[in-house]
Design an enzyme around this catalytic site. Structure first.
Site: not given
Length: 421
Positions: A100, A187, A288, A311, A351, A378
């Site tokens: 790249c 990309c 969430y 949420e 989450d 995450c």
């Protein structure tokens, strides 16, 4: 392809900040170069090195290499320095040509590990997850970060991309920890349809600052021009997810939160369902909840009236109501809602954003005494902190598995199943 302008809420965004100015850094060392031996990988897409007793966090390097590291942030009074490996003196056997032209020191900040294979990236992420869990939660984890189905080389997976627009009206991406625009004509990690519809070649009108592009599960490409203009509406996409022998279609804003790896939604839903093993009639609390991804599949088993989602994004909750008829959804801060919600919960799915759920949310969940909790994280550091809080209120992980849902970046998705000790 449609291209109305718009904005959204509830989206998780990457760290594209300028280096922070710290008055106590002393004399700037930015631009100075040091020859260093690269040590272990660290959370954040860099490796640890040391020079004359000072710690350097070095990007574009691999453990065991000897490199010339150029300082990008910090001074002679800083507790640590940030740096780029601008020349490799002794390369790791795991180093590859990234292929790249936009990746590397001083270039695009979207990828962290293009200089090694997808398989070795998973080894690096495994080391990070292990270190975070051990250091922050005292948990010895012997798992391995797993590839997400549909991925074999780490390219072409990203179905949501936030582009900037250069002064010449062409697409660009931000530099690492800066607002600098790196002009691009492709990309490597973006979904190939983004190039096939000609967005990289297009010259955009003056005044645009960005372009948010989404590729749906039905291979529709939607581009949202920024900034907003009064009266503009955000496109609503249709995303189809098949899991656990069922299929659901979800309405989701083109700028709302949705898993960006095409294999992630099915993988995560099936994993959580198999681990929690819901049965008809159980009460499920989906925290969430976004547009109701987990809620929909739990409703198939326990019955929609037994599902309650919370949420913070009002548009997401409006879509959740449409996506999961019969279930209940509440708009509001999860911590605040748990303070006065009297809802029972046999099972909890959470989450949270990258910052994690936090002590008060974990305590409020434990107070409901669910038989099991699925925590979809995450960020491994945030997960580890929250698992430590969970341990204090009597919940411990019975399963922790990690998935490489963000190849070429340092991000990793980890799912922990917790039960009362």
């Amino acid at each position: 392809m449609s291209r109305p302008s718009g904005s959204g809420r509830g989206r998780r965004r990457g760290d594209q900040r300028r280096p922070r100015s710290r008055s106590n850094q002393g004399r700037s060392l930015v631009g100075q170069e040091f020859e260093v031996e690269i040590g272990p990988v660290a959370h954040g897409g860099h490796c640890v090195a040391r020079h004359e007793g000072r710690v350097l966090f070095v990007r574009h390097a691999l453990p065991g290499e000897r490199v010339i590291a150029r300082v990008t942030d910090g001074g002679d009074k800083s507790s640590f320095l940030r740096a780029d490996a601008v020349r490799v003196l002794e390369a790791s056997d795991e180093r590859v040509d990234d292929g790249c032209p936009f990746a590397g020191p001083g270039k695009c900040g979207g990828c962290d590990w293009q200089h090694t294979t997808a398989a070795y990236q998973r080894d690096l992420k495994t080391a990070v997850v292990r270190e975070q869990l051990q250091r922050l939660a005292g948990i010895e984890w012997n798992g391995q970060v797993q590839a997400v189905p549909g991925d074999d080389d780490g390219a072409g997976w990203r179905t949501r991309v936030e582009f900037t627009i250069s002064g010449g009206g062409r697409l660009g991406l931000r530099g690492h920890r800066s607002h600098d625009i790196i002009k691009i004509d492709n990309c490597r990690i973006a979904h190939p349809l983004i190039g096939q519809v000609g967005l990289y070649e297009e010259r955009f009108k003056p005044g645009l600052s960005g372009l948010d592009v989404a590729v749906t599960s039905e291979n529709e490409v939607i581009a949202v021009e920024l900034p907003l203009e009064s009266g503009d509406e955000i496109p609503v996409l249709g995303e189809v997810v098949a899991a656990n022998g069922r299929e659901h279609e979800f309405e989701v804003s083109a700028r709302g939160f949705w898993q960006i790896h095409p294999g992630a939604t099915t993988t995560f839903v099936e994993h959580v369902l198999s681990k929690l093993a819901p049965v008809e009639g159980e009460k499920v609390l989906d925290l969430y909840c976004g547009v109701g991804l987990f809620s929909a599949f739990f409703a198939d088993v326990v019955g929609a009236p037994n599902v309650l989602g919370v949420e913070g994004s009002e548009p997401a909750v409006e879509q959740a109501h449409a996506n999961v008829p019969g279930a209940s959804f509440i708009v509001g801060d999860v911590r605040e809602q748990l303070d006065f919600l009297e809802a029972e919960a046999d099972l909890v799915v959470l989450d949270p954003p990258r910052t994690g759920a936090g002590r008060e949310v974990i305590e409020a969940i434990a107070a409901r005494a669910p038989r099991a909790v699925a925590y979809v994280a995450c960020d491994p550091a945030a997960l580890a902190r929250d698992l430590a809080y969970a341990s204090e209120v009597g919940y411990a992980p019975t399963s922790i598995e990690a998935f490489d849902a963000f190849p070429m970046t340092h991000h990793v998705e980890t799912i922990a199943i917790l039960e009362a000790r």
